[in-house]
Design a protein around this motif. Structure first.
Motif, PDB file in Angstrom:
ATOM      1  N   LEU A  98       0.826  -1.215   0.000  1.00 49.73           N
ATOM      2  CA  LEU A  98       0.000   0.000   0.000  1.00 49.73           C
ATOM      3  C   LEU A  98       0.857   1.261   0.000  1.00 49.73           C
ATOM      4  O   LEU A  98       0.539   2.244  -0.662  1.00 49.73           O
ATOM      5  N   GLN A  99       1.962   1.227   0.745  1.00 50.15           N
ATOM      6  CA  GLN A  99       2.853   2.388   0.799  1.00 50.15           C
ATOM      7  C   GLN A  99       3.484   2.674  -0.554  1.00 50.15           C
ATOM      8  O   GLN A  99       3.678   3.831  -0.934  1.00 50.15           O
ATOM      9  N   ARG A 100       3.808   1.606  -1.279  1.00 48.50           N
ATOM     10  CA  ARG A 100       4.445   1.789  -2.587  1.00 48.50           C
ATOM     11  C   ARG A 100       3.455   2.082  -3.703  1.00 48.50           C
ATOM     12  O   ARG A 100       3.796   2.732  -4.688  1.00 48.50           O
ATOM     13  N   ALA A 101       2.231   1.569  -3.537  1.00 46.16           N
ATOM     14  CA  ALA A 101       1.251   1.663  -4.622  1.00 46.16           C
ATOM     15  C   ALA A 101       0.712   3.064  -4.830  1.00 46.16           C
ATOM     16  O   ALA A 101       0.406   3.463  -5.942  1.00 46.16           O
ATOM     17  N   SER A 102       0.622   3.819  -3.767  1.00 43.81           N
ATOM     18  CA  SER A 102       0.007   5.145  -3.902  1.00 43.81           C
ATOM     19  C   SER A 102       0.434   6.062  -2.768  1.00 43.81           C
ATOM     20  O   SER A 102       0.693   5.625  -1.668  1.00 43.81           O
TER      21      SER A 102
END
Length: 479
Positions: free
Chosen positions: A300-304
């Motif tokens: 989640l941190q990397r996705a957006s």
């Protein structure tokens, strides 16, 4: 009973083969976790009927260690009952450990007459077997010892391996002993050899050949093949294991680990939650669930970077922390979970709780004299990213690397130190200490030539006795 008779009785007891004579020290294990695992096995019948007697016998010994003699007696007696129910009059050789345990327990309870009666029963059993059948008796005892050492604690893995190997020398086709040896090797093999050369993979295949109904070893083989990126066979093994034992928590937990390694975190999470319903006190499953939520958080941190993801990230971290807390409650010596929990506290900016947990983790690893390298790696990451203290991060990455450069932790520490050094050199091409860090990394990895080059560069910018000493040591080694 006179003191002389008591001494004679104890001497006879020390000659028995059972849990009381196998040098199982309670300070070496986590009795809370061991008790939970054994109780789960009995309640869910995880070892099948053949394994039930062994589990009750082991559980009885743990109860004795916890000063619950009456419960110990009940479990030892149940172990005998299970063997007799399964094998009738042909069970003598399978009662040696249980009768030995009962003899010892009655001795500790001052029931000397009962203790002697079990010694007599053991003598009767041995008299029924001719000398040429001693190998069968020895193989069974070695197998029982092997499983006991395997389950007691990781420090006993070498002893477990030795027992299984000796048992297999006597009975090479025995499926249970082959499975036991395969599990020991799976847990202890650290060398990154090819799949065709791996002793673990060879033994896992042997275990499946001699014990085709053991679906746990099938999934362990799948996990090892997955590590070598041999996904086709691994997938087939996993699907077969799930089809045959879809409700076995040990199978499910390893299948979940397999999917987690492949990146199927949602499927892994669902399987682990299913397993947790059956064994809610499994520290292993709680830890694996925590790792799933950690991966979800990272994704989640990397996705957006949108704020809409913040709530989901916080929820994933909250679940991760919850399951790590449960894992450490259920298994107070679970240093991997303790270090991971401390790191998550740090990410959550609960720095005092993080430091407190790291302190507890360090005390535990030092007390048990194990996993110190893992502690240094985790603490270095905490100092680098949560505390923003690069000097302490470098100090602990260095300690980790020096302990063993070939382990996963050692390799990760080398990567972190290299990135720190290279970033500093990009900012300042005359940063002598950064070159010194690179010198250390290459020295520990065995690349003497590059290590010398970096130490020479470092000494061109700073005076450092350690760099000079290391450089001289490298030069002398070459000469």
């Amino acid at each position: 009973m006179s003191s002389h008779q008591c001494t004679v009785l104890r001497t006879k007891l020390t000659q028995l083969e059972c849990h009381f004579t196998w040098d199982l020290r309670k300070e070496d294990t986590d009795l809370t976790d061991l008790l939970n695992r054994l109780q789960d096995q009995t309640e869910l019948d995880l070892g099948g009927q053949e394994g039930a007697a062994r589990t009750h016998s082991f559980l009885g010994f743990v109860k004795f260690l916890l000063d619950s003699n009456n419960e110990a007696l009940s479990n030892f007696q149940r172990s005998v009952e299970v063997v007799k129910e399964l094998h009738g009059n042909k069970c003598g050789q399978l009662l040696l450990v249980s009768y030995g345990n009962l003899a010892w327990l009655h001795y500790h309870m001052d029931n000397y007459v009962e203790s002697e009666s079990y010694l007599n029963k053991l003598e009767e059993i041995k008299e029924k077997y001719p000398p040429d059948s001693s190998s069968v008796l020895d193989a069974n005892l070695l197998g029982e010892k092997g499983w006991t050492f395997l389950k007691f604690y990781r420090k006993y893995y070498d002893r477990a391996e030795e027992c299984f190997r000796k048992a297999l020398e006597l009975e090479p086709e025995q499926g249970e002993w082959n499975s036991g040896l395969a599990i020991v090797l799976y847990r202890t093999e650290t060398e990154s050899v090819s799949s065709t050369e791996s002793p673990t993979i060879k033994q896992l295949r042997r275990a499946i050949e001699t014990n085709p109904d053991d679906n746990v070893v099938k999934v362990l083989l799948a996990l090892r093949l997955c590590f070598h990126k041999e996904y086709s066979e691994a997938e087939s093994l996993v699907e077969t294991a799930l089809e045959r034992t879809s409700d076995h928590p040990h199978v499910i937990r390893y299948v979940a680990k397999y999917f987690q390694q492949k990146g199927s975190v949602d499927r892994s999470t669902a399987l682990l939650r299913r397993a947790l319903e059956k064994v809610p006190n499994s520290a292993f499953i709680h830890h694996q669930l925590a790792l799933c939520y950690k991966k979800t958080k990272i994704y989640l941190q990397r996705a957006s970077s949108h704020h809409s993801k913040d709530a989901a990230i916080k929820q994933a971290r909250k679940q991760c922390i919850y399951h790590l807390e449960r894992a450490t409650e259920l298994k107070p010596s679970f240093t991997l979970a303790m270090n991971e929990l401390a790191l998550q506290y740090g990410e959550n900016q609960d720095l005092s709780k993080a430091e407190e947990m790291f302190k507890l983790a360090r005390q535990t690893v030092e007390k048990r004299n194990e996993n110190l390298q893992m502690f240094h790696k985790f603490y270095a990451v905490f100092q680098q990213y949560s505390m923003k203290c690069e000097p302490l991060a470098i100090e602990h990455y260095t300690k980790c690397l020096k302990l063993n450069s070939k382990t996963y932790e050692g390799k990760e520490s080398a990567k972190h130190l290299t990135k720190i050094a290279e970033r500093r050199i990009r900012k300042n091409s005359q940063d002598g200490d950064a070159f010194g860090i690179l010198g250390l990394v290459h020295k520990e990895q065995g690349d003497r030539q590059r290590a010398q080059e970096y130490y020479e560069k470092a000494l061109g910018y700073v005076h450092n006795d350690e760099y000079l000493s290391n450089l001289c040591e490298l030069q002398l080694a070459v000469e």
